[in-house]
Design an enzyme around this catalytic site. Structure first.
Site, mmCIF file in Angstrom:
data_model
loop_
_atom_site.group_PDB
_atom_site.id
_atom_site.type_symbol
_atom_site.label_atom_id
_atom_site.label_comp_id
_atom_site.label_asym_id
_atom_site.label_seq_id
_atom_site.Cartn_x
_atom_site.Cartn_y
_atom_site.Cartn_z
ATOM 1 N N GLN A 56 21.479 -12.840 119.280
ATOM 2 C CA GLN A 56 22.933 -12.771 119.147
ATOM 3 C C GLN A 56 23.412 -11.576 118.321
ATOM 4 O OE1 GLN A 56 23.020 -17.250 118.208
ATOM 5 N NE2 GLN A 56 24.987 -16.928 119.189
ATOM 6 N N ARG A 113 19.991 -17.424 106.842
ATOM 7 C CA ARG A 113 19.152 -17.986 107.906
ATOM 8 C C ARG A 113 19.219 -17.072 109.119
ATOM 9 N NH1 ARG A 113 20.677 -21.744 112.200
ATOM 10 N NH2 ARG A 113 18.814 -22.647 113.133
ATOM 11 N N HIS A 158 14.691 -19.173 118.334
ATOM 12 C CA HIS A 158 16.096 -19.552 118.556
ATOM 13 C C HIS A 158 16.493 -19.055 119.956
ATOM 14 C CE1 HIS A 158 20.258 -20.183 116.470
ATOM 15 N NE2 HIS A 158 20.506 -20.020 117.764
ATOM 16 N N ASN A 203 15.070 -23.836 116.982
ATOM 17 C CA ASN A 203 16.488 -24.140 116.848
ATOM 18 C C ASN A 203 16.953 -24.996 118.014
ATOM 19 O OD1 ASN A 203 19.268 -23.643 115.665
ATOM 20 N ND2 ASN A 203 19.585 -22.925 117.770
ATOM 21 N N GLU A 204 17.491 -26.165 117.714
ATOM 22 C CA GLU A 204 18.160 -27.029 118.685
ATOM 23 C C GLU A 204 17.365 -27.235 119.986
ATOM 24 O OE1 GLU A 204 22.103 -25.430 119.192
ATOM 25 O OE2 GLU A 204 22.714 -26.087 117.215
ATOM 26 N N ASN A 343 22.574 -28.648 112.535
ATOM 27 C CA ASN A 343 23.718 -27.788 112.845
ATOM 28 C C ASN A 343 24.864 -28.710 113.238
ATOM 29 O OD1 ASN A 343 21.940 -25.709 112.504
ATOM 30 N ND2 ASN A 343 21.733 -25.222 114.689
ATOM 31 N N TYR A 345 29.033 -29.210 114.044
ATOM 32 C CA TYR A 345 30.309 -28.578 114.353
ATOM 33 C C TYR A 345 31.427 -29.578 114.602
ATOM 34 C CZ TYR A 345 27.860 -24.131 115.045
ATOM 35 O OH TYR A 345 27.132 -22.994 114.856
ATOM 36 N N GLU A 417 23.975 -24.801 110.161
ATOM 37 C CA GLU A 417 25.084 -24.139 110.866
ATOM 38 C C GLU A 417 26.309 -25.025 110.758
ATOM 39 O OE1 GLU A 417 24.533 -22.930 114.972
ATOM 40 O OE2 GLU A 417 22.478 -22.253 114.554
ATOM 41 N N TRP A 466 28.100 -20.668 110.128
ATOM 42 C CA TRP A 466 27.872 -19.937 111.379
ATOM 43 C C TRP A 466 29.189 -19.259 111.708
ATOM 44 C CZ3 TRP A 466 23.653 -18.766 114.192
ATOM 45 C CH2 TRP A 466 23.898 -18.052 115.369
ATOM 46 N N GLU A 473 27.967 -14.683 121.791
ATOM 47 C CA GLU A 473 28.037 -16.149 121.813
ATOM 48 C C GLU A 473 27.511 -16.663 123.169
ATOM 49 O OE1 GLU A 473 28.237 -18.530 119.589
ATOM 50 O OE2 GLU A 473 28.132 -19.913 121.283
ATOM 51 N N TRP A 474 26.250 -16.353 123.451
ATOM 52 C CA TRP A 474 25.557 -16.827 124.652
ATOM 53 C C TRP A 474 26.410 -16.642 125.904
ATOM 54 C CZ3 TRP A 474 20.979 -16.450 122.947
ATOM 55 C CH2 TRP A 474 20.642 -16.864 121.674
ATOM 56 N N PHE A 482 32.795 -16.486 116.013
ATOM 57 C CA PHE A 482 32.549 -17.441 114.935
ATOM 58 C C PHE A 482 32.396 -16.749 113.575
ATOM 59 C CE2 PHE A 482 31.253 -20.347 118.357
ATOM 60 C CZ PHE A 482 31.542 -21.604 117.846
HETATM 61 C C1 BGC Z 1 23.625 -22.338 118.154
HETATM 62 C C2 BGC Z 1 24.152 -20.937 117.953
HETATM 63 C C3 BGC Z 1 25.532 -20.818 118.582
HETATM 64 C C4 BGC Z 1 26.455 -21.818 117.892
HETATM 65 C C5 BGC Z 1 27.900 -21.769 118.364
HETATM 66 C C6 BGC Z 1 24.653 -23.419 117.902
HETATM 67 O O1 BGC Z 1 24.418 -24.475 118.749
HETATM 68 O O2 BGC Z 1 22.478 -22.539 117.363
HETATM 69 O O3 BGC Z 1 23.250 -20.020 118.504
HETATM 70 O O4 BGC Z 1 26.033 -19.541 118.536
HETATM 71 O O5 BGC Z 1 25.970 -23.114 118.136
HETATM 72 O O6 BGC Z 1 28.007 -22.069 119.703
#
Ligand code: BGC
Length: 519
Positions: A56, A113, A158, A203-204, A343, A345, A417, A466, A473-474, A482
């Site tokens: 990223q 991180r 990741h 990661n995830e 992580n 959100y 995150e 994060w 952002e993928w 972010f």
């Molecule tokens: C991921 C990050 C991603 C972020 C926001 C997380 O699930 O680890 O790579 O950018 O979410 O979408």
């Protein structure tokens, strides 16, 4: 006050913002009042940092011997990413890492991180040589972080892995990937473990499984109806296999670390999960569905890792579709973590699909016969963020900590995150983007909820925003931001502090030794 890049006039508004009294978010069902938050609400040795990942931010996608990764190939496939953006240059962190470390230092952060790009170290996985220039890059990062008093937290993998592993044996669909991962982890421990004390293997893993193999919108884009129309895949079975291989890869890497490195290097190791909160839509009717949903998301990973097997509910519903751990596997996997890393959100509601009508997708065993929704009685659970599917619900932070505390007691927790992306309707001009008072509210309110969970016995040791800066952002490319720092991806790649970067600077100012307010 010193910032890595020049100060700007928003500072005065930011001071005003600090005077704004605690308040709640806009219109939604349940108001989340939060208290004003101070650095001193957290223990002295608490880690405060920012998070990023290699693909990223790094760019330099063909430089110094780096190999081609799954994400290099995917982002170069037309139509996969918004605006056909790629990570070829990203934030050019490959060349600007010193500046970026200085940004964190200036904010008073004491932890960072980041992840290691697998293809920079092993361009072809086990099928080629170690790339010394890749090793040097991360050595420079680690050394410079330590020079500035910033603790490196390293994610080994990741989302980006050598494309060769996909071509040779379909990556995570094959148990061979476990050997490749352990080989990669071994090199990381050998080369960096003298200085890295906090490791996260993966990661995830559920995002890898769900986005890559159920929904098919991440590489390798496997899926089947009703989840999507990919050219290959089976959305009911493949995510389960992919998770199984990741869990065993994790467990074997941890075993290797514990046998050969941990004693002499003195570090600790865990795995990072995406842990959102899920509340019953109807407090009575949907309570079991919410438990089930959490078992299928959090328990899917942490039950094997803490207790040695998948949750009973998963076995009951998925039967033999769910892979099994042999006795030998169980020896590796049970207890294969020193800390939990989550992580977090957002929060959503969960609805039961055994007793009410749901979509085709929700009616599948892999979805635990549940459906999620952000609405209750037509009212949103929280303000919508720029990233679809994410809502601002600070109470979720307290709930996830309580959940871990109850289900997996005695684990220390890092929130690795937590962050906010602004809706594009709030403006697309640079001034709109850097004037991110909503991000400040987000971090303040989530931190207040975290402090509350800690007062109630949650053993949390660190919090990472994060992300340090806007980045790739993928599948959403550079449109979804972010960052605490704005990055001009179109032209100069200049980093510009947003109001939130100033807020963190002020918030952290009271403690870290490396913060020099008068400079
Ligand atoms: C991921 C990050 C991603 C972020 C926001 C997380 O699930 O680890 O790579 O950018 O979410 O979408």
């Amino acid at each position: 006050m010193r910032m890595g890049t020049k100060m700007h006039p928003f500072f005065s508004c930011f001071l005003l913002l600090l005077l704004v009294s605690p308040h709640s978010y806009g219109e939604k069902e349940e108001e989340d009042e939060f208290e004003e938050i101070k650095r001193s609400d957290f223990p002295k040795h608490f880690f405060f940092g920012a998070s990023t990942s290699s693909y990223q931010i790094e760019g330099g996608y063909l430089e110094d011997g780096k190999g081609i990764s799954n994400w290099d190939v995917f982002s170069h496939t037309p139509g996969k990413i918004i605006n056909n953006d790629t990570g070829d240059v990203a934030d050019d962190h490959y060349h600007r890492y010193l500046e970026d470390i200085e940004l964190m230092h200036s904010m008073g952060m004491n932890a960072y991180r980041f992840s290691i790009s697998w293809t920079r170290i092993l361009p072809r996985g086990r099928f080629g040589k170690v790339n010394k220039r890749g090793i040097n890059f991360y050595n420079k990062i680690i050394d410079n972080l330590l020079l500035k008093g910033i603790e490196p937290f390293v994610t080994i993998y990741h989302f980006d892995y050598p494309m060769e592993l996909e071509t040779r044996y379909e990556s995570w669909m094959s148990s061979q990937m476990q050997d490749d991962f352990v080989d990669f982890a071994n090199i990381c421990f050998e080369e960096f473990g003298d200085r890295v004390k906090y490791w996260m293997t993966i990661n995830e893993p559920e995002m890898v499984a769900i986005l890559g193999y159920k929904k098919g919108n991440f590489p390798p884009a496997h899926c089947s109806p009703p989840f999507g129309n990919c050219s290959i895949g089976n959305s009911d079975r493949e995510p389960l296999i992919v998770m199984h291989n990741q869990l065993l890869a994790h467990a074997k890497a941890v075993s290797l670390y514990r046998t050969h490195f941990q004693e002499k290097q003195g570090g600790s190791i865990g795995i990072t999960i995406s842990m959102q909160m899920y509340e019953p839509l109807d407090q009575q009717l949907d309570r079991k569905a919410a438990d089930r949903f959490l078992a299928f998301h959090v328990g899917w990973i942490y039950d094997p890792i803490v207790y040695g097997d998948y949750p009973k509910k998963m076995r009951e519903i998925l039967g033999s579709e769910l892979p099994s751990f042999s006795d030998e596997d169980k020896k590796y996997i049970k207890g294969s973590l020193d800390f939990t890393s989550i992580n977090h959100y957002t929060t959503k509601y969960v609805k039961d699909c055994f007793h009410s009508s749901c979509t085709d997708e929700a009616n599948r065993p892999i979805n635990a016969f549940t459906e999620t929704t952000p609405y209750r009685n037509g009212i949103l659970i929280g303000d919508q963020m720029g990233m679809p599917g994410l809502y601002v619900v600070p109470r979720g932070m307290e709930k996830v900590i309580n959940y871990i505390k109850q289900k997996y007691p005695n684990q220390s927790i890092f929130v690795t995150e937590n962050g906010y992306s602004m809706p594009t309707s709030d403006g697309n001009k640079v001034e709109d983007i850097v004037n991110d008072w909503k991000r400040i509210k987000f971090h303040k309110s989530y931190l207040a909820a975290l402090a509350k969970a800690m007062r109630n016995g949650g053993h949390v040791r660190g919090y990472f925003a994060w992300s340090l800066m806007d980045n790739f952002e993928w599948i959403r490319g550079y449109d979804t931001r972010f960052g605490l720092f704005y990055v001009d991806h179109l032209k100069t790649l200049e980093r510009r502090p947003k109001l939130s970067a100033h807020w963190f600077t002020s918030f952290l100012g009271g403690y870290p030794l490396n913060f020099h307010p008068s400079e």
